[in-house]
Design a protein around this motif. Structure first.
Motif, PDB file in Angstrom:
ATOM      1  N   PRO A 151     111.970 -41.635   9.503  1.00  0.00           N
ATOM      2  CA  PRO A 151     110.711 -41.467   9.674  1.00  0.00           C
ATOM      3  C   PRO A 151     109.713 -42.189   9.002  1.00  0.00           C
ATOM      4  CG  PRO A 151     111.848 -39.260   9.393  1.00  0.00           C
ATOM      5  CD  PRO A 151     112.776 -40.344   9.080  1.00  0.00           C
ATOM      6  N   ALA A 152     110.030 -42.722   7.605  1.00  0.00           N
ATOM      7  CA  ALA A 152     109.111 -43.635   6.874  1.00  0.00           C
ATOM      8  C   ALA A 152     109.072 -45.222   7.631  1.00  0.00           C
ATOM      9  CB  ALA A 152     109.658 -43.713   5.608  1.00  0.00           C
ATOM     10  N   ARG A 153     110.279 -45.280   8.521  1.00  0.00           N
ATOM     11  CA  ARG A 153     110.414 -46.901   9.030  1.00  0.00           C
ATOM     12  C   ARG A 153     109.745 -46.877  10.540  1.00  0.00           C
ATOM     13  NH1 ARG A 153     115.764 -49.790   8.939  1.00  0.00           N
ATOM     14  NH2 ARG A 153     114.183 -51.518   9.421  1.00  0.00           N
ATOM     15  N   GLU A 154     109.575 -45.560  10.985  1.00  0.00           N
ATOM     16  CA  GLU A 154     109.029 -45.541  12.488  1.00  0.00           C
ATOM     17  C   GLU A 154     107.840 -46.360  12.577  1.00  0.00           C
ATOM     18  OE1 GLU A 154     110.091 -43.641  16.210  1.00  0.00           O
ATOM     19  OE2 GLU A 154     111.210 -43.490  14.307  1.00  0.00           O
ATOM     20  N   ALA A 155     106.865 -46.598  11.621  1.00  0.00           N
ATOM     21  CA  ALA A 155     105.680 -47.287  11.950  1.00  0.00           C
ATOM     22  C   ALA A 155     105.856 -48.724  11.943  1.00  0.00           C
ATOM     23  CB  ALA A 155     104.521 -46.922  10.880  1.00  0.00           C
ATOM     24  N   GLU A 156     106.752 -49.047  10.762  1.00  0.00           N
ATOM     25  CA  GLU A 156     107.068 -50.525  10.898  1.00  0.00           C
ATOM     26  C   GLU A 156     107.689 -51.274  11.965  1.00  0.00           C
ATOM     27  OE1 GLU A 156     110.652 -53.040   8.605  1.00  0.00           O
ATOM     28  OE2 GLU A 156     110.244 -50.870   7.745  1.00  0.00           O
TER      29      GLU A 156
END
Length: 227
Positions: free
Chosen positions: A192-197
């Motif tokens: 989830p933390a990488r989704e925006a990237e």
């Protein structure tokens, strides 16, 4: 909803601008100026050379042998199939493979290819595949849409060979495999933390795809105005 579909949903504005660009509609009905298509093919040949490098990078970035084989398959599809289509079409204008390779790259070509390679160098295999996805998977979607249009395969449509190539079973299978592999990589590595990237990478690569169409479209308009 799979990972690729989520990316598309997040980048819906950019995706529509790319997949429904006037350049693509001109391919479907044959109205695209020849100068636009010629400029596109030459630049896309240069683009594919750099995309082949990106797939070679994907082999290096692959954590598993299966990933290496998938990347090697994409590399072969570019070097042994897709680039040959460009050579065949450009031969009608008297352009040799050497002519294509030595053509000066447009700013849009450099911007897109450098972005994809940089995304791959800085990130992992998943980041690289996200950057590649708009081209690999998007062309299959575009060609499928164009092939359904009334005059797409008419003998009078000079672009029917291009449409048939990307709407045909071999390329559609390449795109389907790329999509499945992207979804699989996301299951393994997309937190989830990488989704925006990853979404940001996809949006930018999609925007650069639209810019590539626009580059060729402007060329056709300029030539038409000079006449």
């Amino acid at each position: 909803m799979g990972f690729f579909e989520r990316l598309k949903a997040e980048a819906s504005v950019e995706w529509r601008a790319y997949t429904e660009h006037p350049f693509t509609n001109g391919l479907a009905d044959g109205s695209l100026p020849e100068a636009a298509f010629r400029h596109y093919l030459v630049q896309d040949y240069l683009f594919l050379i750099e995309f082949a490098r990106a797939y070679a990078l994907a082999v290096y970035k692959s954590p598993r042998l299966a990933d290496m084989r998938e990347a090697a398959g994409g590399l072969s599809a570019i070097l042994d199939v897709e680039m040959n289509l460009h050579v065949k079409l450009c031969a009608d204008w008297g352009l040799s493979p050497a002519d294509l390779e030595q053509a000066p790259p447009a700013a849009e070509t450099l911007a897109y290819t450098r972005y994809v390679l940089d995304a791959g160098m800085r990130g992992d295999l998943l980041a690289l595949k996200v950057a590649l996805a708009p081209c690999v998977i998007g062309y299959a979607e575009i060609a499928t849409r164009l092939a359904s249009r009334p005059h797409a395969d008419a003998a009078t449509n000079a672009y029917r060979v291009w449409i048939a190539e990307y709407a045909g079973v071999p390329y559609q299978e390449v795109a389907a495999k790329a999509r499945a592999h992207l979804d699989h990589l996301a299951d393994l590595y997309a937190t989830p933390a990488r989704e925006a990237e990853l979404t940001a990478i996809f949006k930018e690569a999609t925007r650069l795809e639209a810019d590539f169409w626009e580059m060729a479209w402007r060329e056709g308009q300029c030539v038409a105005e000079l006449r």
